[in-house]
Design a protein around this motif. Sequence first.
Motif, PDB file in Angstrom:
ATOM      1  N   HIS A 159      43.687 116.116  96.342  1.00 38.76           N
ATOM      2  CA  HIS A 159      44.719 116.961  96.962  1.00 38.76           C
ATOM      3  C   HIS A 159      45.787 117.458  95.987  1.00 38.76           C
ATOM      4  CE1 HIS A 159      42.806 115.791 100.657  1.00 38.76           C
ATOM      5  NE2 HIS A 159      42.993 114.520 100.355  1.00 38.76           N
ATOM      6  N   ASP A 160      45.354 117.840  94.770  1.00 35.56           N
ATOM      7  CA  ASP A 160      46.307 118.399  93.814  1.00 35.56           C
ATOM      8  C   ASP A 160      46.281 119.930  93.793  1.00 35.56           C
ATOM      9  OD1 ASP A 160      43.926 118.861  92.477  1.00 35.56           O
ATOM     10  OD2 ASP A 160      44.541 117.883  90.607  1.00 35.56           O
ATOM     11  N   GLY A 161      45.504 120.530  94.708  1.00 29.97           N
ATOM     12  CA  GLY A 161      45.476 121.990  94.819  1.00 29.97           C
ATOM     13  C   GLY A 161      44.524 122.678  93.865  1.00 29.97           C
ATOM     14  N   ARG A 162      43.698 121.904  93.170  1.00 24.88           N
ATOM     15  CA  ARG A 162      42.748 122.481  92.231  1.00 24.88           C
ATOM     16  C   ARG A 162      41.539 121.538  92.122  1.00 24.88           C
ATOM     17  NH1 ARG A 162      46.399 121.410  86.832  1.00 24.88           N
ATOM     18  NH2 ARG A 162      46.560 119.189  87.178  1.00 24.88           N
ATOM     19  N   VAL A 163      40.465 122.069  91.536  1.00 29.24           N
ATOM     20  CA  VAL A 163      39.226 121.300  91.421  1.00 29.24           C
ATOM     21  C   VAL A 163      39.031 120.905  89.966  1.00 29.24           C
ATOM     22  CG1 VAL A 163      36.710 121.394  91.710  1.00 29.24           C
ATOM     23  CG2 VAL A 163      38.208 122.527  93.379  1.00 29.24           C
ATOM     24  N   ASP A 164      38.910 119.590  89.736  1.00 31.26           N
ATOM     25  CA  ASP A 164      38.599 119.130  88.379  1.00 31.26           C
ATOM     26  C   ASP A 164      37.086 118.984  88.244  1.00 31.26           C
ATOM     27  OD1 ASP A 164      37.797 116.548  89.347  1.00 31.26           O
ATOM     28  OD2 ASP A 164      39.855 115.833  89.192  1.00 31.26           O
ATOM     29  N   PHE A 165      36.617 118.663  87.048  1.00 31.97           N
ATOM     30  CA  PHE A 165      35.176 118.601  86.797  1.00 31.97           C
ATOM     31  C   PHE A 165      34.496 117.540  87.656  1.00 31.97           C
ATOM     32  CE2 PHE A 165      31.481 117.208  84.129  1.00 31.97           C
ATOM     33  CZ  PHE A 165      30.690 118.318  84.403  1.00 31.97           C
ATOM     34  N   GLU A 166      35.134 116.391  87.853  1.00 33.79           N
ATOM     35  CA  GLU A 166      34.524 115.326  88.664  1.00 33.79           C
ATOM     36  C   GLU A 166      34.346 115.785  90.111  1.00 33.79           C
ATOM     37  OE1 GLU A 166      33.097 112.524  87.473  1.00 33.79           O
ATOM     38  OE2 GLU A 166      33.632 113.375  85.518  1.00 33.79           O
ATOM     39  N   GLU A 167      35.342 116.452  90.666  1.00 33.06           N
ATOM     40  CA  GLU A 167      35.235 116.979  92.031  1.00 33.06           C
ATOM     41  C   GLU A 167      34.145 118.043  92.111  1.00 33.06           C
ATOM     42  OE1 GLU A 167      39.884 116.462  93.488  1.00 33.06           O
ATOM     43  OE2 GLU A 167      39.337 118.167  92.204  1.00 33.06           O
ATOM     44  N   PHE A 168      34.069 118.875  91.093  1.00 38.46           N
ATOM     45  CA  PHE A 168      33.049 119.919  91.023  1.00 38.46           C
ATOM     46  C   PHE A 168      31.655 119.293  91.000  1.00 38.46           C
ATOM     47  CE2 PHE A 168      30.395 122.873  88.531  1.00 38.46           C
ATOM     48  CZ  PHE A 168      30.579 124.056  89.248  1.00 38.46           C
ATOM     49  N   LYS A 169      31.470 118.246  90.182  1.00 41.93           N
ATOM     50  CA  LYS A 169      30.168 117.569  90.088  1.00 41.93           C
ATOM     51  C   LYS A 169      29.759 116.978  91.427  1.00 41.93           C
ATOM     52  CE  LYS A 169      30.575 114.545  86.829  1.00 41.93           C
ATOM     53  NZ  LYS A 169      30.403 113.592  85.718  1.00 41.93           N
ATOM     54  N   VAL A 170      30.687 116.305  92.089  1.00 40.44           N
ATOM     55  CA  VAL A 170      30.376 115.701  93.388  1.00 40.44           C
ATOM     56  C   VAL A 170      29.921 116.781  94.368  1.00 40.44           C
ATOM     57  CG1 VAL A 170      31.392 114.531  95.396  1.00 40.44           C
ATOM     58  CG2 VAL A 170      31.857 113.695  93.079  1.00 40.44           C
ATOM     59  N   MET A 171      30.651 117.886  94.408  1.00 44.78           N
ATOM     60  CA  MET A 171      30.304 118.979  95.316  1.00 44.78           C
ATOM     61  C   MET A 171      28.931 119.554  94.984  1.00 44.78           C
ATOM     62  SD  MET A 171      30.685 122.832  95.665  1.00 44.78           S
ATOM     63  CE  MET A 171      31.112 122.993  94.002  1.00 44.78           C
ATOM     64  N   MET A 172      28.677 119.817  93.715  1.00 50.61           N
ATOM     65  CA  MET A 172      27.401 120.414  93.317  1.00 50.61           C
ATOM     66  C   MET A 172      26.236 119.466  93.573  1.00 50.61           C
ATOM     67  SD  MET A 172      27.931 123.480  92.420  1.00 50.61           S
ATOM     68  CE  MET A 172      26.513 124.001  91.471  1.00 50.61           C
ATOM     69  N   ARG A 173      26.398 118.219  93.252  1.00 51.26           N
ATOM     70  CA  ARG A 173      25.309 117.253  93.456  1.00 51.26           C
ATOM     71  C   ARG A 173      25.039 117.018  94.932  1.00 51.26           C
ATOM     72  NH1 ARG A 173      26.834 113.595  88.273  1.00 51.26           N
ATOM     73  NH2 ARG A 173      25.420 114.661  86.856  1.00 51.26           N
ATOM     74  N   ALA A 174      26.058 117.094  95.742  1.00 47.59           N
ATOM     75  CA  ALA A 174      25.886 116.889  97.171  1.00 47.59           C
ATOM     76  C   ALA A 174      25.191 118.077  97.843  1.00 47.59           C
ATOM     77  CB  ALA A 174      27.238 116.648  97.836  1.00 47.59           C
TER      78      ALA A 174
END
Length: 180
Positions: A159-174
Amino acid sequence: MGPEKITVAAPSQSFRLRCKSLNSLRLRRIFDMFDKNGDCMITVTEISQALCLLGLEADVAELASMTQSYIRPGNEGLTFEDFVALHESLGDTYFGFVEIAEEEQQESDLWEAFKVFDENGDGYISAKELQVVLGKLGLVEGNMIDNVQRMIGYVDTNHDGRVDFEEFKVMMRATILPSC
């Protein structure tokens, strides 16, 4: 300085993804993006226009020469199957296929995808950066910051208002990798 001219450079590990279904999905999205009139065929003009939107300058005569042998007689452009054959040929000819561990390859592919959205290179995808990329791709969301902010919110787990690489990876892998 004008737009960047397309040249074949050193091999790119992200040019061909190791997961065949992920590569096919990525190629389908690229094909659909290039197919501006929705006729399930991309012409040299459509390829040139799409590359220009991405800030890449391509000589139309060179594009025509490169694609002509892949366009079936009687067609005005490349079908999706023709586009895949062209991609595979370019990969075999110019980029080779580097054997590395599948997990490392996936990480590398995801990092390359992340960098497309992280335009300022700060390690985060902001709503504004996502909006710019969507706009370059000609997607209607590129004009709607509220929708883009909602997209960021779905992925932004800290909830920091932006997507970091770890959040991006989780989304893409899911959403993509389990289908491999």
